[in-house]
Design an enzyme around this catalytic site. Structure first.
Site, PDB file in Angstrom:
ATOM      1  N   ASP A 158      55.936  63.036  59.132  1.00  0.00           N
ATOM      2  CA  ASP A 158      56.597  61.761  58.828  1.00  0.00           C
ATOM      3  C   ASP A 158      57.649  61.490  59.894  1.00  0.00           C
ATOM      4  OD1 ASP A 158      55.138  61.509  56.507  1.00  0.00           O
ATOM      5  OD2 ASP A 158      56.804  61.921  55.150  1.00  0.00           O
ATOM      6  N   GLN A 192      57.032  53.822  64.148  1.00  0.00           N
ATOM      7  CA  GLN A 192      57.585  52.725  63.346  1.00  0.00           C
ATOM      8  C   GLN A 192      57.703  51.430  64.167  1.00  0.00           C
ATOM      9  OE1 GLN A 192      60.729  55.397  63.175  1.00  0.00           O
ATOM     10  NE2 GLN A 192      60.687  55.722  60.960  1.00  0.00           N
ATOM     11  N   ARG A 207      49.961  57.481  62.941  1.00  0.00           N
ATOM     12  CA  ARG A 207      50.088  56.574  61.780  1.00  0.00           C
ATOM     13  C   ARG A 207      51.082  55.472  62.143  1.00  0.00           C
ATOM     14  NH1 ARG A 207      53.520  59.179  57.441  1.00  0.00           N
ATOM     15  NH2 ARG A 207      51.690  60.399  56.877  1.00  0.00           N
ATOM     16  N   LYS A 229      55.519  50.006  59.366  1.00  0.00           N
ATOM     17  CA  LYS A 229      56.514  48.996  59.768  1.00  0.00           C
ATOM     18  C   LYS A 229      57.898  49.623  59.926  1.00  0.00           C
ATOM     19  CE  LYS A 229      53.939  45.169  57.790  1.00  0.00           C
ATOM     20  NZ  LYS A 229      53.916  44.065  56.820  1.00  0.00           N
ATOM     21  N   ALA A 269      60.752  52.311  57.494  1.00  0.00           N
ATOM     22  CA  ALA A 269      61.432  52.286  56.193  1.00  0.00           C
ATOM     23  C   ALA A 269      62.950  52.422  56.308  1.00  0.00           C
ATOM     24  CB  ALA A 269      60.879  53.402  55.315  1.00  0.00           C
ATOM     25  N   HIS A 305      50.439  48.494  53.175  1.00  0.00           N
ATOM     26  CA  HIS A 305      49.772  47.869  52.022  1.00  0.00           C
ATOM     27  C   HIS A 305      49.439  46.418  52.298  1.00  0.00           C
ATOM     28  CE1 HIS A 305      52.707  50.933  50.625  1.00  0.00           C
ATOM     29  NE2 HIS A 305      51.590  51.406  50.136  1.00  0.00           N
TER      30      HIS A 305
HETATM   31  P1  FAD Z   1      55.378  45.019  53.431  1.00  0.00           P
HETATM   32  O1  FAD Z   1      55.703  44.420  54.749  1.00  0.00           O
HETATM   33  O2  FAD Z   1      56.481  45.610  52.607  1.00  0.00           O
HETATM   34  O3  FAD Z   1      54.630  43.953  52.553  1.00  0.00           O
HETATM   35  C1  FAD Z   1      53.570  43.174  53.115  1.00  0.00           C
HETATM   36  C2  FAD Z   1      52.569  42.832  52.038  1.00  0.00           C
HETATM   37  O4  FAD Z   1      51.904  44.038  51.560  1.00  0.00           O
HETATM   38  C3  FAD Z   1      53.142  42.189  50.798  1.00  0.00           C
HETATM   39  O5  FAD Z   1      53.364  40.809  50.967  1.00  0.00           O
HETATM   40  C4  FAD Z   1      52.065  42.509  49.764  1.00  0.00           C
HETATM   41  O6  FAD Z   1      50.963  41.641  49.918  1.00  0.00           O
HETATM   42  C5  FAD Z   1      51.635  43.912  50.167  1.00  0.00           C
HETATM   43  N1  FAD Z   1      52.447  44.908  49.430  1.00  0.00           N
HETATM   44  C6  FAD Z   1      53.466  45.640  49.907  1.00  0.00           C
HETATM   45  N2  FAD Z   1      53.984  46.453  48.947  1.00  0.00           N
HETATM   46  C7  FAD Z   1      53.264  46.205  47.838  1.00  0.00           C
HETATM   47  C8  FAD Z   1      53.317  46.696  46.491  1.00  0.00           C
HETATM   48  N3  FAD Z   1      54.225  47.594  46.100  1.00  0.00           N
HETATM   49  N4  FAD Z   1      52.415  46.232  45.598  1.00  0.00           N
HETATM   50  C9  FAD Z   1      51.488  45.298  45.958  1.00  0.00           C
HETATM   51  N5  FAD Z   1      51.402  44.788  47.215  1.00  0.00           N
HETATM   52  C10 FAD Z   1      52.280  45.238  48.136  1.00  0.00           C
HETATM   53  N6  FAD Z   1      58.050  54.693  56.895  1.00  0.00           N
HETATM   54  C11 FAD Z   1      58.759  55.436  57.781  1.00  0.00           C
HETATM   55  O7  FAD Z   1      59.783  54.974  58.302  1.00  0.00           O
HETATM   56  N7  FAD Z   1      58.361  56.721  58.108  1.00  0.00           N
HETATM   57  C12 FAD Z   1      57.220  57.257  57.590  1.00  0.00           C
HETATM   58  O8  FAD Z   1      56.893  58.406  57.912  1.00  0.00           O
HETATM   59  C13 FAD Z   1      56.441  56.474  56.698  1.00  0.00           C
HETATM   60  N8  FAD Z   1      55.290  56.950  56.189  1.00  0.00           N
HETATM   61  C14 FAD Z   1      54.518  56.132  55.411  1.00  0.00           C
HETATM   62  C15 FAD Z   1      53.274  56.586  54.982  1.00  0.00           C
HETATM   63  C16 FAD Z   1      52.430  55.742  54.266  1.00  0.00           C
HETATM   64  C17 FAD Z   1      51.093  56.227  53.838  1.00  0.00           C
HETATM   65  C18 FAD Z   1      52.863  54.410  53.957  1.00  0.00           C
HETATM   66  C19 FAD Z   1      51.977  53.470  53.186  1.00  0.00           C
HETATM   67  C20 FAD Z   1      54.102  53.980  54.334  1.00  0.00           C
HETATM   68  C21 FAD Z   1      54.951  54.819  55.057  1.00  0.00           C
HETATM   69  N9  FAD Z   1      56.203  54.391  55.477  1.00  0.00           N
HETATM   70  C22 FAD Z   1      56.921  55.168  56.353  1.00  0.00           C
HETATM   71  C23 FAD Z   1      56.810  53.149  54.915  1.00  0.00           C
HETATM   72  C24 FAD Z   1      56.581  51.926  55.795  1.00  0.00           C
HETATM   73  O9  FAD Z   1      57.387  52.032  56.954  1.00  0.00           O
HETATM   74  C25 FAD Z   1      56.945  50.615  55.055  1.00  0.00           C
HETATM   75  O10 FAD Z   1      58.306  50.652  54.723  1.00  0.00           O
HETATM   76  C26 FAD Z   1      56.177  50.361  53.793  1.00  0.00           C
HETATM   77  O11 FAD Z   1      54.856  50.754  53.899  1.00  0.00           O
HETATM   78  C27 FAD Z   1      56.223  48.845  53.442  1.00  0.00           C
HETATM   79  O12 FAD Z   1      55.563  48.091  54.421  1.00  0.00           O
HETATM   80  P2  FAD Z   1      54.074  47.506  54.217  1.00  0.00           P
HETATM   81  O13 FAD Z   1      53.451  47.396  55.557  1.00  0.00           O
HETATM   82  O14 FAD Z   1      53.330  48.386  53.255  1.00  0.00           O
HETATM   83  O15 FAD Z   1      54.197  46.096  53.549  1.00  0.00           O
END
Ligand code: FAD
Length: 278
Positions: free
Chosen positions: A107, A137, A158, A161, A163, A202
């Site tokens: 991560d 990221q 991976r 966006k 976190a 997602h």
């Molecule tokens: P967002 O930009 O939050 O949302 C975009 C769209 O996705 C929304 O409009 C909706 O349609 C859909 N969506 C999003 N969330 C939901 C929900 N809860 N329910 C339904 N639809 C939803 N971050 C790090 O900084 N370091 C890491 O190591 C890291 N590892 C990760 C590993 C995995 C497998 C995943 C999935 C995420 C990880 N993240 C990590 C988090 C990541 O950086 C984002 O903060 C997080 O995934 C939210 O961004 P998004 O692209 O999913 O969607």
């Protein structure tokens, strides 16, 4: 015991519950990335204990013959103590995993840890000829260069966006800008990487874009989503023969993780409130 409202996001407190969850995912064609919850240890004993727990988990995964791997946070295995402790523990986990043919993800935490995390990844990716992956990221301004740096290494990347709430000097704060950057990084990764791209998102638009890029460039890819988020989409994509992994955390330190999931999206808060009322 984990209360039912947290069970949506956390696979259980024990490794055996986490492995049961991974076995269930496997029946739907969804792989599992298991993460033992824990971070920011300042005591080497805690970092060593979680390192050992990962090694035991890797043995269990190998013996079950399910599609599962692990994902490790640098500060969980010693990065807040020293780079040396982190690297020693990470090497131990990756060595064990390489012997058992289990994949290890690293991560990515906040921007102050990026260099040391990428250095460790680079060394291990070369030593084990793949078998490891690292997260990059899109909200960090440096990431395009980092992706270039890693382009020819074995192993997987991976793309997420991001976190962490990073300083303005090093990151994009505007969501539209981060989305633009994510698309650009996806395109660059599909164009230039042979090792494979993991789409950690997602977002339906990004997932669709990744599918288009795969058709255009033929680069292998997988979609990764969190446990408790868009479960139906995970299963539907898997049924369409897309490689899907669900990131499933487990362990006794679930409370902080659960609060984060609630805070990040109002629908999750409604879900928790409904579960309490019912
Ligand atoms: P967002 O930009 O939050 O949302 C975009 C769209 O996705 C929304 O409009 C909706 O349609 C859909 N969506 C999003 N969330 C939901 C929900 N809860 N329910 C339904 N639809 C939803 N971050 C790090 O900084 N370091 C890491 O190591 C890291 N590892 C990760 C590993 C995995 C497998 C995943 C999935 C995420 C990880 N993240 C990590 C988090 C990541 O950086 C984002 O903060 C997080 O995934 C939210 O961004 P998004 O692209 O999913 O969607």
């Amino acid at each position: 015991m984990i209360p039912p409202i947290a069970n949506k996001f956390v696979a259980g407190e024990s490794p055996s519950l986490a492995l049961d969850h991974a076995t269930r995912n496997h029946t739907y064609g969804v792989g599992t990335i298991l993460n033992l919850l824990g971070e920011h240890y300042d005591n080497p004993k805690e970092a060593a204990a979680d390192t050992e727990a990962y090694c035991l988990l890797i043995d269990d995964i190998a013996s079950l013959e399910i599609d599962a791997c692990v994902s490790v946070k640098p500060s969980q295995i010693g990065l807040d103590i020293s780079a040396e402790v982190f690297e020693t523990n990470l090497h131990q986990i990756v060595e064990q995993a390489a012997e058992r043919d289990v994949f290890v993800w690293i991560d990515m935490e906040d921007y102050t840890t990026t260099d040391v995390t990428l250095d460790a990844y680079e060394e291990l990716a070369l030593k084990y000829d793949g078998g490891v992956g690292v997260c990059l990221q899109a909200n960090l301004k440096r990431t395009r260069e980092d992706l270039d740096r890693l382009a020819d290494l074995p192993g997987k990347i991976r793309l997420v966006k991001g976190a962490y709430d990073e300083p303005k000097s090093v990151s994009y704060k505007d969501k539209t800008r981060v989305d633009e950057e994510y698309r650009a990084l996806l395109e660059a990764a599909f164009k230039h990487r042979d090792g494979g791209v993991a789409v950690g998102s997602h977002d339906p638009e990004m997932i669709e874009y990744a599918r288009q890029l795969h058709e255009e460039y033929g680069t292998p890819y997988e979609i990764q989503m969190l446990m408790g988020v868009r479960k139906d989409a995970q299963r539907n994509l898997a049924a369409e023969d897309v490689t899907v992994y669900q990131y499933a955390p487990y362990g006794s330190r679930w409370l902080l993780y659960f609060y984060r999931r609630l805070r990040e999206r109002k629908e999750n808060l409604f879900f928790a409130a409904r579960a309490v009322v019912q």
